[in-house]
Design a protein around this motif. Structure first.
Motif, PDB file in Angstrom:
ATOM      1  N   ASP A 201      13.266  13.155  15.081  1.00 31.87           N
ATOM      2  CA  ASP A 201      13.577  14.384  15.819  1.00 31.87           C
ATOM      3  C   ASP A 201      14.250  15.408  14.909  1.00 31.87           C
ATOM      4  OD1 ASP A 201      13.302  15.727  18.279  1.00 31.87           O
ATOM      5  OD2 ASP A 201      15.417  15.398  18.769  1.00 31.87           O
ATOM      6  N   LYS A 202      14.538  15.008  13.688  1.00 33.91           N
ATOM      7  CA  LYS A 202      15.206  15.899  12.737  1.00 33.91           C
ATOM      8  C   LYS A 202      14.174  16.787  12.044  1.00 33.91           C
ATOM      9  CE  LYS A 202      18.618  12.267  11.849  1.00 33.91           C
ATOM     10  NZ  LYS A 202      19.713  12.893  12.600  1.00 33.91           N
ATOM     11  N   PRO A 203      14.519  18.043  11.761  1.00 35.17           N
ATOM     12  CA  PRO A 203      13.587  18.890  11.013  1.00 35.17           C
ATOM     13  C   PRO A 203      13.348  18.318   9.627  1.00 35.17           C
ATOM     14  CG  PRO A 203      15.754  19.927  11.186  1.00 35.17           C
ATOM     15  CD  PRO A 203      15.773  18.731  12.082  1.00 35.17           C
ATOM     16  N   VAL A 204      12.148  18.525   9.100  1.00 38.11           N
ATOM     17  CA  VAL A 204      11.788  17.950   7.806  1.00 38.11           C
ATOM     18  C   VAL A 204      11.270  19.030   6.863  1.00 38.11           C
ATOM     19  CG1 VAL A 204       9.436  17.377   8.558  1.00 38.11           C
ATOM     20  CG2 VAL A 204      10.471  16.119   6.659  1.00 38.11           C
ATOM     21  N   ILE A 205      11.617  18.891   5.593  1.00 35.16           N
ATOM     22  CA  ILE A 205      11.065  19.718   4.518  1.00 35.16           C
ATOM     23  C   ILE A 205      10.357  18.767   3.562  1.00 35.16           C
ATOM     24  CG2 ILE A 205      11.569  21.290   2.600  1.00 35.16           C
ATOM     25  CD1 ILE A 205      14.253  21.905   4.004  1.00 35.16           C
ATOM     26  N   TYR A 206       9.118  19.067   3.221  1.00 31.54           N
ATOM     27  CA  TYR A 206       8.420  18.250   2.233  1.00 31.54           C
ATOM     28  C   TYR A 206       8.656  18.828   0.843  1.00 31.54           C
ATOM     29  CZ  TYR A 206       6.129  16.032   6.167  1.00 31.54           C
ATOM     30  OH  TYR A 206       5.902  15.335   7.322  1.00 31.54           O
ATOM     31  N   CYS A 207       9.012  17.947  -0.070  1.00 32.46           N
ATOM     32  CA  CYS A 207       9.276  18.348  -1.449  1.00 32.46           C
ATOM     33  C   CYS A 207       8.243  17.668  -2.337  1.00 32.46           C
ATOM     34  CB  CYS A 207      10.693  17.943  -1.856  1.00 32.46           C
ATOM     35  SG  CYS A 207      11.117  18.318  -3.566  1.00 32.46           S
ATOM     36  N   ALA A 208       7.261  18.441  -2.814  1.00 29.90           N
ATOM     37  CA  ALA A 208       6.230  17.908  -3.690  1.00 29.90           C
ATOM     38  C   ALA A 208       6.773  17.891  -5.117  1.00 29.90           C
ATOM     39  CB  ALA A 208       4.966  18.770  -3.606  1.00 29.90           C
ATOM     40  N   ASN A 209       7.007  16.695  -5.638  1.00 25.26           N
ATOM     41  CA  ASN A 209       7.567  16.540  -6.982  1.00 25.26           C
ATOM     42  C   ASN A 209       6.428  16.398  -7.982  1.00 25.26           C
ATOM     43  OD1 ASN A 209       9.288  16.149  -9.125  1.00 25.26           O
ATOM     44  ND2 ASN A 209       9.744  14.011  -8.616  1.00 25.26           N
ATOM     45  N   VAL A 210       6.290  17.383  -8.851  1.00 19.35           N
ATOM     46  CA  VAL A 210       5.165  17.430  -9.788  1.00 19.35           C
ATOM     47  C   VAL A 210       5.663  17.320 -11.224  1.00 19.35           C
ATOM     48  CG1 VAL A 210       3.874  18.897  -8.193  1.00 19.35           C
ATOM     49  CG2 VAL A 210       5.227  19.951 -10.018  1.00 19.35           C
ATOM     50  N   GLY A 211       4.722  17.158 -12.140  1.00 27.48           N
ATOM     51  CA  GLY A 211       5.048  17.199 -13.554  1.00 27.48           C
ATOM     52  C   GLY A 211       5.230  18.643 -14.000  1.00 27.48           C
ATOM     53  N   GLU A 212       5.842  18.831 -15.170  1.00 27.04           N
ATOM     54  CA  GLU A 212       6.114  20.189 -15.648  1.00 27.04           C
ATOM     55  C   GLU A 212       4.836  21.001 -15.809  1.00 27.04           C
ATOM     56  OE1 GLU A 212       8.426  20.194 -19.174  1.00 27.04           O
ATOM     57  OE2 GLU A 212      10.077  19.035 -18.314  1.00 27.04           O
ATOM     58  N   ASP A 213       3.725  20.332 -16.149  1.00 23.08           N
ATOM     59  CA  ASP A 213       2.482  21.055 -16.391  1.00 23.08           C
ATOM     60  C   ASP A 213       1.778  21.469 -15.103  1.00 23.08           C
ATOM     61  OD1 ASP A 213       1.960  18.483 -15.654  1.00 23.08           O
ATOM     62  OD2 ASP A 213       0.271  18.195 -17.027  1.00 23.08           O
ATOM     63  N   ALA A 214       2.308  21.032 -13.948  1.00 21.88           N
ATOM     64  CA  ALA A 214       1.646  21.339 -12.674  1.00 21.88           C
ATOM     65  C   ALA A 214       2.562  22.085 -11.722  1.00 21.88           C
ATOM     66  CB  ALA A 214       1.158  20.046 -12.022  1.00 21.88           C
ATOM     67  N   ILE A 215       3.634  22.690 -12.244  1.00 17.69           N
ATOM     68  CA  ILE A 215       4.625  23.312 -11.376  1.00 17.69           C
ATOM     69  C   ILE A 215       4.042  24.459 -10.560  1.00 17.69           C
ATOM     70  CG2 ILE A 215       5.428  24.920 -13.155  1.00 17.69           C
ATOM     71  CD1 ILE A 215       7.560  23.159 -10.459  1.00 17.69           C
ATOM     72  N   ALA A 216       3.014  25.119 -11.087  1.00 16.18           N
ATOM     73  CA  ALA A 216       2.422  26.246 -10.362  1.00 16.18           C
ATOM     74  C   ALA A 216       1.150  25.849  -9.615  1.00 16.18           C
ATOM     75  CB  ALA A 216       2.113  27.389 -11.328  1.00 16.18           C
ATOM     76  N   ALA A 217       0.851  24.555  -9.599  1.00 16.81           N
ATOM     77  CA  ALA A 217      -0.389  24.101  -8.980  1.00 16.81           C
ATOM     78  C   ALA A 217      -0.368  24.274  -7.464  1.00 16.81           C
ATOM     79  CB  ALA A 217      -0.647  22.637  -9.322  1.00 16.81           C
TER      80      ALA A 217
END
Length: 366
Positions: A201-217
Motif C-alpha cells: 500500500d506504500k507508494p513506490v519509486i523504481y530505480c533502474a541501476n545501470v552501468g556508466e555507459d548506459a546512464i542515458a539509455a
C-alpha cells in the motif's frame, strides 16, 4: 518532519552502493555476496533545493537548513522472503516501518557481480520482490480477517469492514498490490489499512541501476522498467550507483565537470532524493532571516496552522495569522521589506492552504 524511504531489491542489485552514495560516506558495507547488509542502515539526507541558495544570498543568514528525507538500506530480499527465507521476516518488518519504497532494479551486466537469479531480467526481478510483498500482506490481512469475522457475527457495524477486507484479499490474491485497491474517503477499510501498514500500500519509486555507459539509455533493460512503472502509475529514476559513488568526495566543480562528461546536468542522487520527497506528498515552505534560512517540510494540502505546527506545537495551538510572500516575489524584489512595500506580502488565516515555496512568518499567542 522527515519521513522514511526503504531501499529494497534483490541482493547484489546496488542498494548499498546507492545508499553509500546517498549518504556521501561509506556507511553501509557493499560486498559481492548476498546479505552483506544485515542490520538496516538509516541516513537522513538533505533535499536539494536551489531556492535556499537564493534566499541565503538575500537574507545573509548565519546558517542554512535543508529539508530532509530518511533513507533506510534494507538487506536484499529473495524468493520465499514472506516465509522467512534469507531473514525475510526481519527485513519485511523493516520495510513496514517505511513510508515509501525505492525499488532498486539491476539493469547492468557485470560478470564480477553475481546475480542470485543467474542473469539480468528486470521484469522477473520486479515480480519476485512484489510477489513476496503481496504474500506478506496477505498473511497480515488473513489474521485480521479471522479476528474481524468472529466479531462481526455479534457486531453488525463490523460487517462492512469485514466485507471490504475480504474484497481486498481477493485483490491481493490476484497478484495486485494494495495501493491499486479502489477506496473512497469514507471507506470502512481505511482505518484497517492505516493500522496494518501493508507493504504494497506504500507508494513506490523504481530505480533502474545501470552501468556508466548506459546512464542515458532509454531502451533495453531500462525501457522494460520504465514501461512497467508507467503501467502501474509509479515514478522511475535511472541512476548508475557506481558512478554516483565516484562522485563522493569530489568538489562541486569536479562533480559538475564529471556529470557534463556524461551529458548530465545533475546527479541521479539529487533526482532520487527530490522524487522521494515528491512521492511522499511533501513540499517545503521557507523562513528567512539573519539567524537562518530554513526549508520546513509539510504535507501538500495542509492548512497554515498545520504547517505552523511543524515549527512548534505552540504555533499551531495559538495560531493567529500568517504573513506570506511567494518565493518568486521574494527573489525578484530582494527580500521581505521591498515585498511589503510593493504590497506583495499577504496576510492569510486558518483556512489558507500552504503552497510549496511560500516564505512565511507566523503570528501566534498562547
Amino acid at each position: 518532519m522527515s519521513l522514511g524511504v526503504g531501499i529494497v531489491g534483490l541482493p547484489n542489485v546496488g542498494k548499498s552502493t546507492l545508499f553509500n552514495a546517498l549518504t556521501r560516506a561509506q556507511n553501509a558495507e557493499a560486498a559481492n555476496y548476498p546479505f552483506c547488509t544485515i542490520e538496516p542502515n538509516k541516513a537522513t539526507v538533505p533535499v536539494p533545493d536551489s531556492r535556499l541558495d537564493t534566499l541565503a544570498a538575500i537574507a545573509k543568514p548565519g546558517k542554512v537548513i535543508h529539508a530532509t528525507v530518511d533513507f533506510i538500506d534494507i538487506a536484499g530480499l529473495v524468493r520465499g522472503a514472506s516465509t522467512g527465507e534469507g531473514l525475510g521476516n526481519k527485513f519485511l518488518a523493516t520495510i513496514r516501518e517505511a513510508d515509501a519504497i525505492l525499488h532498486v532494479v539491476r539493469c547492468f551486466e557485470d560478470d564480477n557481480v553475481v546475480h542470485v537469479e543467474d542473469g539480468v531480467d528486470p521484469l522477473r526481478d520486479i515480480g519476485i520482490i512484489e510477489t513476496e510483498l503481496v504474500l506478506a500482506d496477505m498473511q497480515s490481512l488473513e489474521k485480521r480477517i479471522d479476528r474481524i469475522d468472529r466479531q462481526a457475527r455479534a457486531d453488525k457495524d463490523l460487517r462492512k469492514e469485514a466485507e471490504a477486507m475480504t474484497a481486498l484479499m481477493a485483490h491481493l490474491n490476484g497478484g495486485a498490490p494494495a495501493r491499486s485497491f479502489p477506496r473512497a474517503d469514507s471507506d470502512p477499510i481505511l482505518p484497517t489499512l492505516a493500522e496494518l501498514q501493508l507493504l504494497t500500500d506504500k507508494p513506490v519509486i523504481y530505480c533502474a541501476n545501470v552501468g556508466e555507459d548506459a546512464i542515458a539509455a532509454a531502451t533495453g533493460a531500462v525501457g522494460v522498467v520504465r514501461s512497467h512503472a508507467a503501467s502501474v502509475g509509479a515514478d522511475i529514476v535511472v541512476i548508475s550507483a557506481r558512478m554516483e559513488s565516484e562522485l563522493v568526495g569530489m568538489s562541486d566543480g569536479e562533480r559538475a565537470d564529471f556529470l557534463v562528461s556524461f551529458g548530465l546536468s545533475e546527479s541521479g542522487l539529487d533526482q532520487t532524493i527530490r522524487m522521494a520527497y515528491h512521492t511522499l506528498g511533501l513540499a517545503s515552505f521557507f523562513t528567512a532571516g539573519p539567524d537562518e534560512v530554513r526549508a520546513w517540510t509539510f504535507h501538500r494540502g495542509w492548512s497554515a496552522p498545520q504547517a505552523a505546527g511543524v515549527i512548534h506545537s505552540d504555533f499551531e495551538r495559538g495560531f493567529i495569522r500568517a504573513e506570506v510572500i511567494t518565493f518568486d516575489d521574494y527573489a525578484r524584489l530582494g527580500g521581505e521589506a521591498p515585498c511589503r512595500a510593493a504590497g506583495l506580502l499577504r496576510t492569510e488565516g486558518k483556512e489558507y492552504n500552504v503552497r510549496d515555496g511560500d516564505v512565511m512568518h507566523f503570528l501566534f499567542s498562547v
